[in-house]
Write a protein that holds these residues in place. Structure first.
Motif, short mmCIF file in Angstrom:
data_model
loop_
_atom_site.label_atom_id
_atom_site.label_comp_id
_atom_site.label_asym_id
_atom_site.label_seq_id
_atom_site.Cartn_x
_atom_site.Cartn_y
_atom_site.Cartn_z
N GLY A 218 -9.47 7.66 15.23
CA GLY A 218 -10.18 6.73 16.10
C GLY A 218 -10.39 5.36 15.50
O GLY A 218 -10.70 4.39 16.22
N ALA A 219 -10.22 5.24 14.20
CA ALA A 219 -10.37 3.94 13.54
C ALA A 219 -9.11 3.10 13.73
O ALA A 219 -8.05 3.61 14.09
CB ALA A 219 -10.66 4.14 12.06
N SER A 220 -9.26 1.80 13.47
CA SER A 220 -8.10 0.92 13.58
C SER A 220 -7.27 0.99 12.30
O SER A 220 -7.74 1.43 11.24
CB SER A 220 -8.56 -0.51 13.83
OG SER A 220 -9.32 -0.98 12.72
N LEU A 221 -6.02 0.54 12.44
CA LEU A 221 -5.07 0.64 11.32
C LEU A 221 -4.30 -0.66 11.18
O LEU A 221 -3.90 -1.27 12.17
CB LEU A 221 -4.08 1.77 11.61
CG LEU A 221 -2.87 1.88 10.67
CD1 LEU A 221 -3.31 2.34 9.29
CD2 LEU A 221 -1.83 2.81 11.26
N GLU A 222 -4.08 -1.07 9.95
CA GLU A 222 -3.15 -2.16 9.67
C GLU A 222 -2.36 -1.83 8.42
O GLU A 222 -2.94 -1.60 7.36
CB GLU A 222 -3.86 -3.51 9.50
CG GLU A 222 -2.88 -4.66 9.25
CD GLU A 222 -3.53 -6.04 9.34
OE1 GLU A 222 -4.73 -6.16 9.07
OE2 GLU A 222 -2.81 -7.00 9.68
N ASP B 195 0.83 -1.20 0.00
CA ASP B 195 0.00 0.00 0.00
C ASP B 195 0.86 1.24 0.00
O ASP B 195 1.64 1.46 0.93
CB ASP B 195 -0.91 0.00 1.24
CG ASP B 195 -1.75 -1.26 1.32
OD1 ASP B 195 -1.69 -1.97 2.34
OD2 ASP B 195 -2.45 -1.54 0.33
N ILE B 196 0.73 2.06 -1.04
CA ILE B 196 1.51 3.29 -1.13
C ILE B 196 0.93 4.35 -0.20
O ILE B 196 1.66 5.10 0.46
CB ILE B 196 1.53 3.80 -2.57
CG1 ILE B 196 2.25 2.79 -3.48
CG2 ILE B 196 2.20 5.17 -2.67
CD1 ILE B 196 2.19 3.15 -4.95
N LYS C 138 -2.58 -0.71 14.84
CA LYS C 138 -2.88 0.18 15.96
C LYS C 138 -4.39 0.20 16.12
O LYS C 138 -5.10 0.38 15.12
CB LYS C 138 -2.34 1.59 15.72
CG LYS C 138 -2.50 2.49 16.93
CD LYS C 138 -1.77 3.81 16.76
CE LYS C 138 -1.87 4.63 18.04
NZ LYS C 138 -1.11 5.90 17.98
N PRO C 139 -4.91 0.00 17.32
CA PRO C 139 -6.36 -0.11 17.49
C PRO C 139 -7.12 1.19 17.27
O PRO C 139 -8.26 1.16 16.81
CB PRO C 139 -6.51 -0.59 18.93
CG PRO C 139 -5.20 -0.38 19.60
CD PRO C 139 -4.16 -0.31 18.54
#
Lengths: 111, 115
Positions: free
Chosen positions: A16-20, A8-9, A78-79
């Motif tokens: 507040g959303a989660s991240l991967e 992913d570029i 990150k949650p």
């Protein structure tokens, strides 16, 4: 020789959303894996690293990453994302040579 | 503990001119690295020193780039003559030694624009 792919570029998430962030590596043996963050105009700061042992590693700023040997992956999570997390994120692998970096994923955070 | 120091932070030069970047690693760190980061890409290793000796310079364009670490502490990276494609951030980094488990600490970088 080792290599790293960050598919992913650019990713945009809401605060507040989660991240991967995804990272796949190529190396014949067990690698040393790292995630660095780079804010605009700044150098690279180490978020976390994996050498051996527990495959889920905790880092600074609430980040964690999971090493999956079967998938050759080391994804960063990150949650709950904060606006200050907007930056460029680099996955890196170290085998029999110094650090080899991926091309990075730019994270944008929207309100 | 002081981090990796680099100077100058920003430099603009014309093509075919020369430029030099200076780096002071974290005190006591034996291993020093220079990386080149072109916009939109990850950092790429140019050269690695162990004390004052070169360990790896396989990706250093030796026709125009040179680097030294004479007393095993500070290091200088020079480009002469510069080309447009040398526009990049030059990152200096250091680690306690060459061990794979050591964390590599980066400076804030020297931003070069060649016009």
């Amino acid at each position: 020789a080792q290599s790293v792919t960050q598919p992913d570029i650019h990713i945009t998430v809401s605060e507040g959303a989660s991240l991967e962030l995804r990272c796949n590596y190529s190396y014949g043996a067990t690698p040393y894996l790292f995630w660095y963050v780079q804010s605009p105009g700044q150098g690279l700061q180490l978020l976390l690293k994996y050498f051996s042992g527990d495959t889920l590693v905790q880092g600074i700023k609430g980040f964690e990453a999971e090493f999956k040997r079967s998938q050759s992956s080391f994804n960063l999570r990150k949650p709950s994302v904060h606006w200050s997390d907007a930056a460029e994120y680099f996955c890196a692998v170290r085998g029999n040579t110094p650090l080899v970096f991926g091309k990075g994923t730019r994270l944008s955070v929207i309100a | 503990e002081a981090g990796v120091a680099q100077s100058p932070r920003y430099k603009i030069i014309e093509k075919r001119q020369s430029v030099a970047f200076w780096c002071n690693p974290i005190s006591g760190h034996a291993t020093l690295y220079w990386y080149q980061q072109i916009l939109g890409q990850g950092p790429k290793l140019l050269i690695q020193f162990q004390n004052n000796g070169v360990v790896d310079d396989s990706q250093l364009p030796k026709d125009r780039f040179s680097a030294e670490r004479l007393k095993g502490v500070d290091s200088t990276l020079k480009i002469q003559p510069a080309k447009l494609e040398d526009s990049a951030v030059y990152l200096c980094a250091s680690s306690p030694d060459r061990g794979f488990g050591n964390t590599i600490y980066f400076g804030e970088g020297s931003w070069l624009t060649v016009v």
